[in-house]
Design an enzyme around this catalytic site. Structure first.
Site, PDB file in Angstrom:
ATOM      1  N   ARG A 239      -7.962  -2.180 -10.205  1.00  0.00           N
ATOM      2  CA  ARG A 239      -8.847  -1.159 -10.807  1.00  0.00           C
ATOM      3  C   ARG A 239      -9.579  -1.331 -12.217  1.00  0.00           C
ATOM      4  NH1 ARG A 239      -4.430   3.186 -11.628  1.00  0.00           N
ATOM      5  NH2 ARG A 239      -3.255   1.489 -11.617  1.00  0.00           N
TER       6      ARG A 239
ATOM      7  N   GLY B  54      -0.560  -5.085 -11.701  1.00  0.00           N
ATOM      8  CA  GLY B  54      -0.242  -3.591 -12.245  1.00  0.00           C
ATOM      9  C   GLY B  54      -0.711  -3.435 -13.520  1.00  0.00           C
TER      10      GLY B  54
ATOM     11  N   CYS C 169       0.774  -1.191   0.004  1.00  0.00           N
ATOM     12  CA  CYS C 169       0.100   0.106  -0.039  1.00  0.00           C
ATOM     13  C   CYS C 169       0.880   1.219   0.028  1.00  0.00           C
ATOM     14  CB  CYS C 169      -1.026  -0.170   1.293  1.00  0.00           C
ATOM     15  SG  CYS C 169      -2.157   1.442   1.113  1.00  0.00           S
TER      16      CYS C 169
END
Length: 346
Positions: free
Chosen positions: A228, A204, A100
């Site tokens: 995401r 990623g 994080c």
């Protein structure tokens, strides 16, 4: 692939994202093709374990196995206690957060800040493994490539973690300094994979079936983790699974299918959070689902003014029914991974 005793159905993982990967979202992603999902991070601070926020994050009611919980903290003893606490509440895999990049986490030397203190980081790994091993619970680790361009130590830290008993390592191809900016790189992931004998997961900017295949081929990784790009598009997992198996693309989902998935997700979300918190926290999920659809931005602005769950559901139903009248299949939407993040991936 396997994580300890757990055989996973595929190599497609849901990333732990703060404020996103709660039990309703994990359940939806698994239903739509994800083979594995990790909870949003749970604090190691004992004084917060009984808080409403932590209790919601630790809710696994009805979730399919294996149940993986990510814990975050800085003290080895506290992290070991947090691992045991979550195992008692159903966790079957414990993941350690060293990835994080959020300032509020790193300022306390948790998350990716731990990568700057390798001895301290490994002391945490050893404490968590010691707490989990007698219970037969594997420990995994999520990290970045390093703190910054001049401090890339993922390979060294991953080797030490493997020696300490970690069963799997996930590497997000960015430094902490990058946050979510720029592009992820996969050379470091490949180097970690080459150095370890345990499974390695690439994370990623994986936002399409082609990108997933390319990253797997470039890194030799055992799996890919998607964050995401699954926001508002949880069916990306079944699209990738189909492409990896057949080399062909699935057609877009039917608009009414998406409406049904979103409606089911929202009802599950409201049940977990209640009326007041539920209607507010659901806005981001609805916003992600409509952001690239015709009329989506105007609908999102209007929907954000609604303050009760049934009104929110009625608005979603009206929007998608109108869209289905002109688009049987959902209009194509662009990949989301490089858009501004509305949530932080742990």
């Amino acid at each position: 692939m396997r994580i300890g005793p757990h055989e996973l159905p595929n190599q497609l993982f849901v990333a732990p994202m703060a404020g996103v990967t709660d039990r309703p979202f994990r359940t939806l992603c698994k239903r739509l093709g994800a083979g594995y999902a990790v909870s949003e991070m749970v604090t190691s601070r004992r004084d917060l374990w009984n808080s409403l926020k932590t209790s919601r994050r630790a809710d696994h009611t009805g979730e399919t196995a294996p149940i993986a919980v990510q814990i975050a903290g800085t003290e080895p003893g506290m992290m070991g206690e947090a691992a045991a606490y979550n195992i008692d509440r159903g966790a079957q895999i414990i993941d350690i957060n060293m990835g994080c990049p959020a300032k509020k986490v790193c300022n306390k030397w948790a998350g990716s800040a731990l990568m700057r203190d390798e001895p301290g980081a490994i002391a945490i790994v050893e404490a968590v493994v010691a707490a989990c091993a007698p219970r037969g619970v594997p420990v995994t680790l999520k990290m970045r490539t390093g703190w910054c361009d001049t401090e890339r130590n993922a390979v060294a830290l991953a080797r030490a973690a493997e020696a300490a008993g970690v069963a799997m390592v996930t590497v997000h191809g960015r430094t902490r300094e990058q946050g979510y900016k720029g592009l992820a790189e996969y050379d470091t992931v490949a180097a970690v994979k080459a150095a370890l004998g345990i499974p390695v997961v690439a994370n990623g900017d994986i936002d399409s079936p082609e990108k997933a295949r390319a990253v797997l081929q470039a890194t030799g990784a055992d799996a890919v983790m998607i964050g995401r790009a699954a926001q508002g598009r949880p069916w990306i997992f079944r699209e990738i699974a189909h492409f990896l198996t057949t080399g062909t693309h699935l057609p877009p989902p039917e608009t009414r299918e998406v409406q049904a998935w979103l409606t089911e997700h929202l009802r599950d979300h409201y049940a977990l959070y209640g009326e007041d918190a539920g209607v507010r926290s659901a806005r981001k999920h609805i916003g992600w689902a409509v952001r690239a659809l015709p009329g989506g931005e105007a609908f999102r602005a209007a929907m954000n003014t609604l303050d009760d769950c049934e009104a929110q559901l009625r608005a979603v139903t009206t929007f998608f029914e109108a869209l289905a009248d002109t688009h049987r299949l959902l209009p194509s939407t662009p990949p989301a991974a490089n858009q501004d993040a509305l949530a932080q991936q742990a």
